[in-house]
Design a protein around this motif. Structure first.
Motif, PDB file in Angstrom:
ATOM      1  N   ILE A 194       6.003   9.200   2.576  1.00 15.81           N
ATOM      2  CA  ILE A 194       6.264   9.462   1.157  1.00 15.81           C
ATOM      3  C   ILE A 194       6.826  10.872   0.977  1.00 15.81           C
ATOM      4  CG2 ILE A 194       5.142   9.798  -1.090  1.00 15.81           C
ATOM      5  CD1 ILE A 194       3.228   7.452  -0.176  1.00 15.81           C
ATOM      6  N   MET A 195       6.279  11.844   1.706  1.00 16.40           N
ATOM      7  CA  MET A 195       6.799  13.213   1.608  1.00 16.40           C
ATOM      8  C   MET A 195       8.241  13.278   2.117  1.00 16.40           C
ATOM      9  SD  MET A 195       3.523  15.676   2.452  1.00 16.40           S
ATOM     10  CE  MET A 195       3.278  15.050   4.086  1.00 16.40           C
ATOM     11  N   GLU A 196       8.546  12.496   3.149  1.00 16.45           N
ATOM     12  CA  GLU A 196       9.920  12.455   3.649  1.00 16.45           C
ATOM     13  C   GLU A 196      10.857  11.840   2.612  1.00 16.45           C
ATOM     14  OE1 GLU A 196      11.290  13.816   6.549  1.00 16.45           O
ATOM     15  OE2 GLU A 196       9.318  14.788   6.460  1.00 16.45           O
ATOM     16  N   LEU A 197      10.408  10.769   1.955  1.00 17.33           N
ATOM     17  CA  LEU A 197      11.218  10.179   0.876  1.00 17.33           C
ATOM     18  C   LEU A 197      11.406  11.173  -0.271  1.00 17.33           C
ATOM     19  CD1 LEU A 197       9.917   6.491   0.590  1.00 17.33           C
ATOM     20  CD2 LEU A 197      12.182   7.259   1.327  1.00 17.33           C
ATOM     21  N   ASP A 198      10.370  11.953  -0.545  1.00 18.27           N
ATOM     22  CA  ASP A 198      10.467  12.984  -1.584  1.00 18.27           C
ATOM     23  C   ASP A 198      11.498  14.035  -1.185  1.00 18.27           C
ATOM     24  OD1 ASP A 198       9.603  13.974  -4.104  1.00 18.27           O
ATOM     25  OD2 ASP A 198       8.295  15.433  -3.115  1.00 18.27           O
ATOM     26  N   ASN A 199      11.521  14.400   0.089  1.00 17.26           N
ATOM     27  CA  ASN A 199      12.532  15.359   0.572  1.00 17.26           C
ATOM     28  C   ASN A 199      13.941  14.783   0.466  1.00 17.26           C
ATOM     29  OD1 ASN A 199      10.636  17.333   1.161  1.00 17.26           O
ATOM     30  ND2 ASN A 199      10.364  16.633   3.277  1.00 17.26           N
ATOM     31  N   VAL A 200      14.082  13.485   0.734  1.00 15.21           N
ATOM     32  CA  VAL A 200      15.384  12.820   0.591  1.00 15.21           C
ATOM     33  C   VAL A 200      15.827  12.891  -0.875  1.00 15.21           C
ATOM     34  CG1 VAL A 200      16.548  10.574   0.688  1.00 15.21           C
ATOM     35  CG2 VAL A 200      15.122  11.320   2.605  1.00 15.21           C
ATOM     36  N   VAL A 254       0.848  -1.201   0.000  1.00 16.71           N
ATOM     37  CA  VAL A 254       0.000   0.000   0.000  1.00 16.71           C
ATOM     38  C   VAL A 254       0.885   1.253   0.000  1.00 16.71           C
ATOM     39  CG1 VAL A 254      -1.717   1.329   1.307  1.00 16.71           C
ATOM     40  CG2 VAL A 254      -1.956  -1.160   1.108  1.00 16.71           C
ATOM     41  N   PHE A 255       1.881   1.262   0.889  1.00 11.49           N
ATOM     42  CA  PHE A 255       2.794   2.404   0.966  1.00 11.49           C
ATOM     43  C   PHE A 255       3.494   2.640  -0.373  1.00 11.49           C
ATOM     44  CE2 PHE A 255       7.103   4.020   1.538  1.00 11.49           C
ATOM     45  CZ  PHE A 255       6.863   5.199   2.220  1.00 11.49           C
ATOM     46  N   SER A 256       4.057   1.572  -0.932  1.00 14.79           N
ATOM     47  CA  SER A 256       4.836   1.732  -2.162  1.00 14.79           C
ATOM     48  C   SER A 256       3.959   2.087  -3.357  1.00 14.79           C
ATOM     49  CB  SER A 256       5.659   0.475  -2.442  1.00 14.79           C
ATOM     50  OG  SER A 256       4.834  -0.651  -2.630  1.00 14.79           O
ATOM     51  N   PHE A 285      -2.618   8.661   5.947  1.00 10.95           N
ATOM     52  CA  PHE A 285      -1.979   9.936   6.314  1.00 10.95           C
ATOM     53  C   PHE A 285      -0.537   9.686   6.762  1.00 10.95           C
ATOM     54  CE2 PHE A 285      -6.148  12.303   7.493  1.00 10.95           C
ATOM     55  CZ  PHE A 285      -6.328  12.666   6.180  1.00 10.95           C
ATOM     56  N   ALA A 286      -0.342   8.646   7.578  1.00 11.02           N
ATOM     57  CA  ALA A 286       1.014   8.310   8.030  1.00 11.02           C
ATOM     58  C   ALA A 286       1.889   7.906   6.843  1.00 11.02           C
ATOM     59  CB  ALA A 286       0.964   7.191   9.070  1.00 11.02           C
ATOM     60  N   PHE A 287       1.319   7.128   5.933  1.00  6.83           N
ATOM     61  CA  PHE A 287       2.065   6.732   4.733  1.00  6.83           C
ATOM     62  C   PHE A 287       2.421   7.955   3.894  1.00  6.83           C
ATOM     63  CE2 PHE A 287       0.310   2.108   4.358  1.00  6.83           C
ATOM     64  CZ  PHE A 287       1.041   1.742   5.472  1.00  6.83           C
TER      65      PHE A 287
END
Length: 177
Positions: A109-115, A48-50, A103-105
């Motif tokens: 995802i936004m954190e991965l986008d920032n990375v 689901v996350f991916s 929402f947590a996912f």
């Protein structure tokens, strides 16, 4: 001598099942093995996350009136809206819980986008790797189980898996869904 009213009650209970419970019963048929279930507890949330991350990474047109919120409204928004609506029709409680999890996912995802923006690996690549590895895990689980995945019979079961896991948590705490 059997009581006719007991037969009527047993019959009406079986036919009065909510659609969500009928889906859970059907889904459970191919998820009896402990190892397969354990793999599902790990792989279903990762899928689901991916999947959200992969859809999130698809370029979305700039919409002027969204202003600073342009990055938050994307193709994944439609996927989230559709799935939460579907879950709501089956069980409002499960849909609210899924929304919190999503929402947590989305935060992840936004954190991965920032990375990615800081020079790290691309969001789509990280999510694709998670997606592929998780599906391999799922198929290994079903090979161990000796039964094919439910979604091969009905595509809706791709949406049922996540809330099937949630219903176990609610049942553990004796909460109605």
């Amino acid at each position: 001598m059997s009581n006719p009213s007991n037969k009527k009650n047993a019959t009406s209970t079986a036919t009065d099942k909510r659609p969500v419970d009928i889906y859970f019963d059907k889904y459970a048929e191919s998820h009896q093995n402990h190892t397969n279930k354990t793999i599902h507890w790990i792989c279903v949330p990762l899928i689901v996350f991916s999947l959200l991350g992969l859809v999130w990474a698809i370029p979305f047109p700039y919409i002027k009136f969204l202003g600073q919120y342009n990055g938050f409204f994307n193709w994944a928004s439609f996927l989230i809206g559709f799935s939460i609506y579907y879950y709501y029709k089956l069980s409002p409680v499960l849909s609210y819980l899924m929304l919190l999890i999503i929402f947590a996912f989305c935060y992840g995802i936004m954190e991965l986008d920032n990375v990615q923006k800081a020079g790290g690996p691309a969001l789509w690549l990280v999510c694709l790797i998670i997606f592929v590895i998780s599906w391999i895990g799922q198929f290994i689980g079903h090979k161990i189980e000796g039964k094919k995945p439910s979604f091969l019979d009905d595509i809706k079961f791709l949406l049922i898996g996540p809330i099937w896991l949630l219903h176990f948590i609610l049942n553990k705490f004796k909460l109605k869904y």
